[in-house]
Write a protein that holds these residues in place. Sequence first.
Motif, PDB file in Angstrom:
ATOM      1  N   GLU A 113      92.247  24.739  40.649  1.00 19.96           N
ATOM      2  CA  GLU A 113      92.291  23.510  41.465  1.00 19.96           C
ATOM      3  C   GLU A 113      91.145  23.505  42.470  1.00 19.96           C
ATOM      4  OE1 GLU A 113      97.119  22.992  41.290  1.00 19.96           O
ATOM      5  OE2 GLU A 113      96.150  23.147  43.256  1.00 19.96           O
ATOM      6  N   LEU A 114      90.922  24.686  43.022  1.00 18.26           N
ATOM      7  CA  LEU A 114      89.857  24.816  44.014  1.00 18.26           C
ATOM      8  C   LEU A 114      88.493  24.574  43.367  1.00 18.26           C
ATOM      9  CD1 LEU A 114      90.113  25.436  46.924  1.00 18.26           C
ATOM     10  CD2 LEU A 114      89.727  27.831  46.448  1.00 18.26           C
ATOM     11  N   MET A 115      88.336  25.120  42.171  1.00 18.64           N
ATOM     12  CA  MET A 115      87.062  24.930  41.467  1.00 18.64           C
ATOM     13  C   MET A 115      86.849  23.448  41.151  1.00 18.64           C
ATOM     14  SD  MET A 115      87.039  28.190  38.962  1.00 18.64           S
ATOM     15  CE  MET A 115      85.354  28.176  38.473  1.00 18.64           C
ATOM     16  N   LEU A 136      90.574  31.482  48.286  1.00 12.07           N
ATOM     17  CA  LEU A 136      90.991  32.478  47.298  1.00 12.07           C
ATOM     18  C   LEU A 136      91.264  33.757  48.087  1.00 12.07           C
ATOM     19  CD1 LEU A 136      88.238  31.692  44.660  1.00 12.07           C
ATOM     20  CD2 LEU A 136      90.621  30.944  44.639  1.00 12.07           C
ATOM     21  N   LEU A 189      71.021  31.495  46.444  1.00 10.63           N
ATOM     22  CA  LEU A 189      72.458  31.485  46.726  1.00 10.63           C
ATOM     23  C   LEU A 189      72.779  32.441  47.879  1.00 10.63           C
ATOM     24  CD1 LEU A 189      75.420  31.287  44.383  1.00 10.63           C
ATOM     25  CD2 LEU A 189      75.310  33.315  45.761  1.00 10.63           C
ATOM     26  N   LEU A 190      72.224  33.665  47.793  1.00 13.04           N
ATOM     27  CA  LEU A 190      72.471  34.655  48.851  1.00 13.04           C
ATOM     28  C   LEU A 190      72.025  34.112  50.213  1.00 13.04           C
ATOM     29  CD1 LEU A 190      71.222  37.904  47.091  1.00 13.04           C
ATOM     30  CD2 LEU A 190      73.537  37.460  47.870  1.00 13.04           C
ATOM     31  N   GLY A 238      71.213  33.763  42.287  1.00 13.21           N
ATOM     32  CA  GLY A 238      70.218  34.701  42.827  1.00 13.21           C
ATOM     33  C   GLY A 238      69.970  34.557  44.314  1.00 13.21           C
ATOM     34  N   ASP A 249      95.773  27.879  41.163  1.00 15.05           N
ATOM     35  CA  ASP A 249      95.240  27.634  42.508  1.00 15.05           C
ATOM     36  C   ASP A 249      93.710  27.725  42.494  1.00 15.05           C
ATOM     37  OD1 ASP A 249      97.763  27.325  43.383  1.00 15.05           O
ATOM     38  OD2 ASP A 249      97.931  29.298  44.336  1.00 15.05           O
ATOM     39  N   HIS A 250      93.250  28.770  41.829  1.00 14.65           N
ATOM     40  CA  HIS A 250      91.815  28.996  41.723  1.00 14.65           C
ATOM     41  C   HIS A 250      91.131  27.824  41.000  1.00 14.65           C
ATOM     42  CE1 HIS A 250      88.531  32.245  40.907  1.00 14.65           C
ATOM     43  NE2 HIS A 250      88.003  31.081  41.188  1.00 14.65           N
ATOM     44  N   ARG A 303      76.905  35.372  38.534  1.00 14.46           N
ATOM     45  CA  ARG A 303      78.258  35.194  38.008  1.00 14.46           C
ATOM     46  C   ARG A 303      78.229  34.291  36.780  1.00 14.46           C
ATOM     47  NH1 ARG A 303      80.117  38.958  40.231  1.00 14.46           N
ATOM     48  NH2 ARG A 303      81.336  39.037  42.160  1.00 14.46           N
ATOM     49  N   TYR A 328      82.762  24.527  32.725  1.00  8.58           N
ATOM     50  CA  TYR A 328      82.536  25.664  33.627  1.00  8.58           C
ATOM     51  C   TYR A 328      83.829  26.440  33.834  1.00  8.58           C
ATOM     52  CZ  TYR A 328      80.908  28.182  37.787  1.00  8.58           C
ATOM     53  OH  TYR A 328      80.566  29.163  38.677  1.00  8.58           O
ATOM     54  N   ALA A 341      76.259  40.420  43.401  1.00  7.03           N
ATOM     55  CA  ALA A 341      77.294  39.425  43.683  1.00  7.03           C
ATOM     56  C   ALA A 341      76.790  38.003  43.491  1.00  7.03           C
ATOM     57  CB  ALA A 341      77.799  39.591  45.103  1.00  7.03           C
ATOM     58  N   SER A 342      75.461  37.848  43.441  1.00  6.49           N
ATOM     59  CA  SER A 342      74.934  36.496  43.300  1.00  6.49           C
ATOM     60  C   SER A 342      74.930  36.039  41.847  1.00  6.49           C
ATOM     61  CB  SER A 342      73.521  36.435  43.849  1.00  6.49           C
ATOM     62  OG  SER A 342      72.664  37.177  43.023  1.00  6.49           O
ATOM     63  N   GLU A 388      91.727  41.006  37.985  1.00  6.65           N
ATOM     64  CA  GLU A 388      92.689  40.548  38.997  1.00  6.65           C
ATOM     65  C   GLU A 388      94.126  40.608  38.507  1.00  6.65           C
ATOM     66  OE1 GLU A 388      91.602  36.701  40.449  1.00  6.65           O
ATOM     67  OE2 GLU A 388      89.883  37.480  41.542  1.00  6.65           O
ATOM     68  N   GLU A 430      82.400  35.391  48.499  1.00  3.95           N
ATOM     69  CA  GLU A 430      82.728  34.745  47.224  1.00  3.95           C
ATOM     70  C   GLU A 430      83.337  33.362  47.433  1.00  3.95           C
ATOM     71  OE1 GLU A 430      81.946  35.332  44.233  1.00  3.95           O
ATOM     72  OE2 GLU A 430      80.936  37.181  44.757  1.00  3.95           O
ATOM     73  N   ARG A 481      77.871  28.177  43.340  1.00  6.46           N
ATOM     74  CA  ARG A 481      77.832  28.612  41.930  1.00  6.46           C
ATOM     75  C   ARG A 481      78.146  27.439  41.010  1.00  6.46           C
ATOM     76  NH1 ARG A 481      77.681  34.030  42.268  1.00  6.46           N
ATOM     77  NH2 ARG A 481      79.052  35.078  43.742  1.00  6.46           N
ATOM     78  N   MET A 534      85.928  39.517  35.998  1.00  9.07           N
ATOM     79  CA  MET A 534      86.488  39.510  37.351  1.00  9.07           C
ATOM     80  C   MET A 534      87.937  39.001  37.317  1.00  9.07           C
ATOM     81  SD  MET A 534      84.511  38.189  40.703  1.00  9.07           S
ATOM     82  CE  MET A 534      84.984  36.479  40.741  1.00  9.07           C
ATOM     83  N   LEU A 562      81.437  29.961  46.054  1.00 11.47           N
ATOM     84  CA  LEU A 562      82.068  29.210  44.957  1.00 11.47           C
ATOM     85  C   LEU A 562      81.450  27.826  44.757  1.00 11.47           C
ATOM     86  CD1 LEU A 562      84.433  29.185  42.874  1.00 11.47           C
ATOM     87  CD2 LEU A 562      85.800  28.083  44.640  1.00 11.47           C
TER      88      LEU A 562
END
Lengths: 299, 221
Positions: free
Chosen positions: A205-207, B92, B115-116, B112, A202-203, A8, A216, A5-6, A20, B99, B106, A16, B103
């Motif tokens: 805007e958040l980013m 989200l 981050l964790l 890695g 929405d996503h 991306r 990015y 999960a770390s 969705e 996540e 990231r 991902m 965000l």
Amino acid sequence: MSAPASKRGPLSRALMQMREDLWLQGVAISTLTVALAIMGVYLVVAFNLHQSLAHMLGGPSLTLVLAAQASPQRGQELAAELSRVPQVKQARYVDRAEALERFRRQLGPHRRLLDDLQENPLPDTVEVVLAPGIAPGQELMAQLQSRLDVAEVVASRPWLHRLEQAANTAGDLALALGILLFLGVVLMVSNTVRLAVHARRDHLELMALVGATRGYMRRPFLVEAVLQGLAAAALASLVVWALSLVLSAPSKLPLGLQLQQLVTYPRLLPLVLAGLAVLAGLMGGFLGVGRTLRLRGSV
Amino acid sequence: MITLEAVSKIYPGRREAALQEVSLQVPPGEFVYLTGPSGAGKTTLLRLLYGAELATEGRVLVGGTDVSRLPPRRLPSLRRRLGVVFQEFRLLPKQSVFENVALSLRVAGLRGTPLLQRVEEVLEQVKLSDLAQAAAGTLSGGEQQRVALARALAPGPALILADEPTGNLDPDNALMIMRLLVGDYVGGATVVVATHDPTLLSLVRGARVIHLQQGRLEQVA
């Protein structure tokens, strides 16, 4: 918290966001498949026409019928001599036995008609292919006619020169049409990406709020467009292949032609479509994301 | 940390100014309440600070950067030094708590193990470690606001802007959020909290209260 999960990267983020909204993926891929299939059919038609034209234009434009007393050695010499003439691309001596064998092959299933011949009625000839752009005019024909041991000069296909000119014009038109079709695919990708951007505003805007750069935010959309393009290219290749199978089923055409001889599925088509899809994905992705990603005002 | 020099803001198509000649200085590490009724200009002031809007007149300086003249391409670097919290959480909802918090890290390029570790650390602070893998949309209002706060705190910002952060919360959760906005949790960051709830003002000792009325700065307490 799992280690994967770390990580991306753009690919992972694209996959991902694709997961969705599977409905959007279905719409995007099927739309692109139709567009690329049209492009594929166009390419197959263009490829086959090009092959046929190349075959026709590659044949002899003049045939020099040799006098009955001319020896095979004289025929070879004449061919070599003509090969050095600037207007001539290629000259080849064809003796009567080879000519008969060729005729037999051309008759195909009716070749047995020649079995009853007592003697070979065909003459020895020198077949001349003229250089590109050279017309078999009266002057050139008279010049060839004057050579020793030449009984007659036959412009075997006087329309060949005009066909060559028409083919060149048609080639330009075909290229323009191909570019238009490709631009159509690019615009289609661009609209699909715009739809995806809208669905995820929405996503985004958040980013933007947490400091994501345009690059990015844009990268996963580009990757997504390329992946959709590749999937659509694979499906479109299958569709075009299936169509070419149907069209190349044995069916007789006038003049004893077979449709299957006229429709060939180019082996490189899937690669060409994939390449075009990647290019369209990148161009459409850039256009689609473009100014819809706003860092100011929307957050 | 923050300097506003005669800042005015008039939105296109509006006659009245949302902000009128507001001048203000907030030193690093200070806690500031921005109060006033709805429409007083609190949200506009915050939006000017994180570059969502440009001032019509005057200068807005954040950490030495003139935000009022900042081109869009330089906004991301400004925002990575800020943490913003909203009344309506802005998470989200389909993604996990992890996540959502990750965000902001990231985006800043963290990957890695660091981050964790950072996400675990911040979730521990806001008491949400147990819910790290839960979808953010399934949490209660108080929990969602803590996730939003964790996301804002994760990169260790120098300035935290909170727009009515307790507006959708019950008193207990509101208290918890306010406690998380002071002291060690924010690591010495400057904090600006916009609120129209007078009960919050007594929660942070030594905080400065800035009152806005119809776009004008009326009172600094």
